[in-house]
Design an enzyme around this catalytic site. Structure first.
Site, short mmCIF file in Angstrom:
data_model
loop_
_atom_site.label_atom_id
_atom_site.label_comp_id
_atom_site.label_asym_id
_atom_site.label_seq_id
_atom_site.Cartn_x
_atom_site.Cartn_y
_atom_site.Cartn_z
N ASP A 1 -13.38 7.23 -1.62
CA ASP A 1 -12.49 7.12 -0.46
C ASP A 1 -11.69 8.40 -0.22
O ASP A 1 -11.50 8.84 0.92
CB ASP A 1 -11.55 5.95 -0.73
CG ASP A 1 -10.60 5.69 0.40
OD1 ASP A 1 -9.45 5.31 0.14
OD2 ASP A 1 -11.01 5.89 1.56
N ASP A 2 -11.25 9.04 -1.30
CA ASP A 2 -10.42 10.25 -1.12
C ASP A 2 -11.22 11.39 -0.52
O ASP A 2 -10.70 12.20 0.24
CB ASP A 2 -9.84 10.67 -2.47
CG ASP A 2 -8.94 9.59 -3.02
OD1 ASP A 2 -9.29 9.01 -4.07
OD2 ASP A 2 -7.92 9.28 -2.38
N GLU B 1 -11.55 5.56 -6.35
CA GLU B 1 -10.23 5.86 -5.79
C GLU B 1 -9.37 6.66 -6.75
O GLU B 1 -9.26 6.32 -7.93
CB GLU B 1 -9.51 4.54 -5.48
CG GLU B 1 -8.26 4.70 -4.68
CD GLU B 1 -8.54 5.29 -3.30
OE1 GLU B 1 -9.46 4.80 -2.62
OE2 GLU B 1 -7.84 6.25 -2.92
N ASP B 2 -8.80 7.76 -6.25
CA ASP B 2 -7.79 8.53 -7.00
C ASP B 2 -8.30 9.02 -8.34
O ASP B 2 -7.59 8.99 -9.34
CB ASP B 2 -6.50 7.71 -7.13
CG ASP B 2 -5.81 7.55 -5.78
OD1 ASP B 2 -4.71 6.97 -5.74
OD2 ASP B 2 -6.38 8.00 -4.78
N LYS C 1 -5.43 -1.29 -2.47
CA LYS C 1 -6.56 -1.01 -1.57
C LYS C 1 -7.32 -2.31 -1.26
O LYS C 1 -7.72 -2.56 -0.13
CB LYS C 1 -7.52 0.00 -2.23
CG LYS C 1 -6.93 1.40 -2.37
CD LYS C 1 -7.15 2.25 -1.15
CE LYS C 1 -6.51 3.62 -1.30
NZ LYS C 1 -6.76 4.52 -0.18
N TYR D 1 0.86 -1.19 0.00
CA TYR D 1 0.00 0.00 0.00
C TYR D 1 0.89 1.23 0.00
O TYR D 1 2.08 1.17 -0.36
CB TYR D 1 -0.92 -0.12 1.24
CG TYR D 1 -1.97 0.93 1.39
CD1 TYR D 1 -1.96 1.78 2.49
CD2 TYR D 1 -2.98 1.09 0.46
CE1 TYR D 1 -2.93 2.75 2.65
CE2 TYR D 1 -3.95 2.06 0.61
CZ TYR D 1 -3.93 2.89 1.71
OH TYR D 1 -4.89 3.85 1.86
N ARG E 1 -5.28 10.63 -10.83
CA ARG E 1 -4.52 11.30 -9.76
C ARG E 1 -4.11 10.24 -8.78
O ARG E 1 -4.71 10.04 -7.78
CB ARG E 1 -5.40 12.36 -9.08
CG ARG E 1 -4.68 13.28 -8.12
CD ARG E 1 -4.40 12.70 -6.76
NE ARG E 1 -5.56 12.50 -5.91
CZ ARG E 1 -5.57 11.61 -4.90
NH1 ARG E 1 -4.53 10.81 -4.71
NH2 ARG E 1 -6.62 11.49 -4.13
N ASN F 1 0.43 12.01 0.18
CA ASN F 1 1.14 10.78 -0.15
C ASN F 1 1.73 10.86 -1.55
O ASN F 1 1.23 11.65 -2.36
CB ASN F 1 0.16 9.59 -0.12
CG ASN F 1 -0.35 9.28 1.25
OD1 ASN F 1 0.44 9.18 2.18
ND2 ASN F 1 -1.65 9.18 1.41
#
Ligand SMILES: NC(=O)c1ccc[n+]([C@@H]2O[C@H](COP(=O)([O-])OP(=O)(O)OC[C@H]3O[C@@H](n4cnc5c(N)ncnc54)[C@H](O)[C@@H]3O)[C@@H](O)[C@H]2O)c1
Ligand SMILES: O=C(O)C[C@H](O)C(=O)O
Ligand SMILES: [Mg+2]
Length: 624
Positions: A309-310, A286-287, A215, A144, A197, A465
């Site tokens: 999630d972000d 995600e992202d 994830k 991760y 992203r 991150n």
């Protein structure tokens, strides 16, 4: 013992046929190529069975006609490679990995460790997850954040066994059928990204599938989702990464990203296809770049079991950490609405946190319009163009609610576009929170300015991150601001040994603390959608998990080694909220009415009993 293991035994006639073209090619002194024109090899496998069979797998060299014939569409990145290109790519990546493997952000062998774990993952899933569950603190940073970012950047040379599905712009009109190429009749969790992203690494195109895989590793290891019922998904709508567009070895669509209605139509078709095949699936976005993250969330969250999630997972983790920071000042959580909070970053994550923090303050102040308005004045938001005020031209609509009014900040000597350092100097905040993706943004000047904070224990959340994008390190924070601070970062850092020999705790403020429990709780409650109340319940559970003595030591998040326990508690809190909001429809033989009758303890036991554990099942063969 036959040379061919029994399950691979190839009939002698088939063997002759397989070798005939080679013999003919040898005779003709030309290299053997298994191309479409030669006599085909009959196989009795398809889909993942053939991809996972080293004897027959061709990987990205399967032609589009073969992919359709063998139910492979969507199981491979869209670009068809020749065998020569495959070898070239492998050699290029092998050389590159020999260099990059030493590129691990905090562990020079990170990529090598990831490859060894990935080989085990491809060979024996039960062993792989047993290793992960037993050593989660050591290996979460490998499978991760931060190492998974490095994996995505070096993707094409790393993944041996294709894992997941690829829905590309070239598949428009096909998704409803190609979704059946995935062999599992039941899928509980999908993590989907469009690669736009990835962490703070930007647009990595099709290589972003690594984040979905990482994830889901945590969904299995932390939440006990059955690994046979997870599905990583990459939606390949092109890439704006010029380097990838020029890379002849890039495996994705080498076109600029789709946008507008065309883009939305691809995501719409994907969502319809997966929910048609698996009506009870949960999809985690995600992202996705911020310009789409909010729009897609609002587009789907009221009709599908999905969350971002972000935006939402991160918000919950940040709220739990912010409430912990209030307690660490020796104050009750109800004092949270008095905190002055400076946020650097107004993207999907930053705005998600701001909205959640404002709602939490508003609830504590009476949960009415006046309270909601009053809470707004506790935040100062700085983006790439400095402080966001009402004088900003073309302000991002999502950031508009946090644009400071000129008359408010004029008294503080601030104005539109004021720098982060100026804002910190003038506001003297209790909390400095970064979700900017800019490593080192909390410079010495900024941290020095925080010395004048009016807080007895200022909190620094360097949440970006991967590691190199953290706004500052714990060493920088503790060395400049002294021992009595709270520090949290998105990627893991070691604790800091302080001058007096004490420990400066480096918390990991990462959405990994919540997304597994959100998914598990939604699954076990049978809720048709994921409500704000369910997400709030998850955040409050995480905040309450910490004991007072831990908080006073500066520990505001649980140890990663207890991630399975905290996930169980979070999932139970989500189930109970879903029941309270009458959203729960039950799961398997636990119907909604029985869920309603469960006590808090019984709900936790129900969750625990439905968490998959990595133990070998007894296998029995049936020829059906
Ligand atoms: N810790 C976690 O759990 C977690 C969760 C989600 C995202 N993140 C991280 O947060 C970061 C941002 O994610 P995102 O989706 O919001 O990205 P984004 O690109 O949408 O937003 C970045 C924001 O930072 C601003 N920014 C850029 N340069 C700046 C500067 N010099 N000063 C102040 N602001 C600046 C941008 O204007 C933008 O508002 C990424 O590194 C991501 O990995 C961490
Ligand atoms: O992936 C992570 O580690 C957290 C978060 O989702 C991020 O995008 O940074
Ligand atoms: Mg993310």
């Amino acid at each position: 013992m036959s040379f061919f293991p029994s399950q691979l035994r190839i009939s002698s006639s088939l063997l002759r046929r397989r070798t005939a073209p080679m013999a003919a090619a040898a005779a003709a002194k030309r290299p053997f190529t298994s191309c479409e024109g030669s006599r085909p090899t009959i196989v009795h496998k398809r889909s993942l069975d053939i991809l996972h069979d080293p004897w027959f797998n061709k990987g990205t060299a399967f032609s589009m006609t073969e992919r359709d014939r063998l139910d492979l569409r969507g199981l491979l990145p869209p670009n068809v490679m020749s065998s020569e290109q495959q070898i070239e790519r492998f050699m290029v990546d092998l050389k590159r990995l020999q260099v990059n493997a030493r590129d691990g952000p905090s562990d020079t062998h990170a990529l090598a460790k990831w490859r060894i774990l990935n080989r085990l993952h491809d060979r024996n899933e039960t062993m792989y997850y047993q290793v992960l569950v037993d050593n989660i603190e050591e290996y979460a940073p490998i499978v991760y954040t931060p190492t998974v970012g490095l994996v995505c950047q070096n993707y094409s040379g790393l993944f041996r066994r294709p894992r997941g599905m690829y829905f590309s712009a070239a598949d428009r009109g096909e998704m409803m059928s190609m979704v059946y190429n995935w062999p599992a009749d039941q899928v509980d969790m999908i993590v989907v990204t469009d690669g736009s992203r990835i962490l703070g690494l930007g647009d990595l195109g099709v290589q972003g599938i690594g984040i979905a895989i990482g994830k889901l590793d945590l969904y299995v290891a932390a939440a006990g989702i059955n690994p046979q019922r997870v599905l990583p998904v990459m939606i390949d709508v092109g890439t704006n990464n010029e380097k990838l567009l020029k890379d002849s070895l890039y495996l994705g669509l080498q076109e600029h990203r789709l946008d507008g209605e065309e883009y939305l139509s691809v995501i719409d078709e994907f969502m319809e296809a997966v929910f048609t095949r698996w009506p009870n699936v949960i999809v985690q976005f995600e992202d996705f770049q911020s310009k789409w993250a909010f729009k897609l969330l609002q587009r789907y969250r009221h009709n599908y079991r999905m969350f971002n999630d972000d935006v939402q997972g991160t918000a919950g983790v940040a709220i739990a950490g912010l409430l912990g920071a209030v307690r660490a000042q020796g104050r009750p959580m109800i004092d949270f609405p008095k905190q002055k909070i400076v946020v650097a970053g107004a993207g999907s994550a930053g705005i998600g946190v701001l909205n959640a923090a404002r709602k939490t303050m508003s609830r504590m102040l009476g949960n009415n319009e006046a309270a909601f308005e009053s809470a707004r004045s506790q935040f100062w938001v700085v983006d790439a163009m400095g402080l966001i005020t009402e004088n900003r031209m073309n302000v991002d609509p999502d950031a508009l609610p946090f644009a400071r009014k000129e008359k408010e900040i004029g008294r503080q000597g601030l104005s539109e576009g004021s720098s982060l350092a100026e804002v910190v100097k003038k506001v003297k905040p209790d909390v400095l929170l970064g979700l900017s993706a800019v490593g080192g943004l909390f410079s010495k000047e900024v941290l020095e300015a925080l010395k004048d904070s009016t807080s007895t224990r200022p909190a620094i959340f360097a949440m970006s991150n991967p590691t190199k994008n953290a706004e500052c390190t714990p060493e920088e924070a503790f060395s400049i601001l002294g021992d009595h601070i709270i520090f949290a970062s998105g990627s893991p850092f070691n604790d800091v040994v302080l001058g007096d020999g004490g420990i400066g705790h480096s918390n990991q403020g990462n959405n990994m603390y919540l997304f597994p429990g959100i998914g598990l709780g939604t699954l076990l409650s049978g809720a048709r959608i994921i409500s704000d109340g369910m997400l709030q319940a998850a955040a409050e559970c995480l905040a309450a998990y910490m004991k007072e003595e831990e908080i006073q030591k500066g520990i505001i998040y649980p140890s990663i080694s207890s991630i399975r326990d905290i996930t169980k508690e979070v999932a139970a809190a989500v189930v109970r909220e879903a029941v309270a909001e009458d959203l729960a429809e039950g799961y398997r033989d636990m119907d909604a009415r029985e869920l309603q009758r469960l006590s808090q303890e019984e709900t936790v036991a129900y969750v625990k009993n439905n968490m998959w554990n990595p133990v070998y099942p007894t296998l029995v063969y049936r020829n059906e």
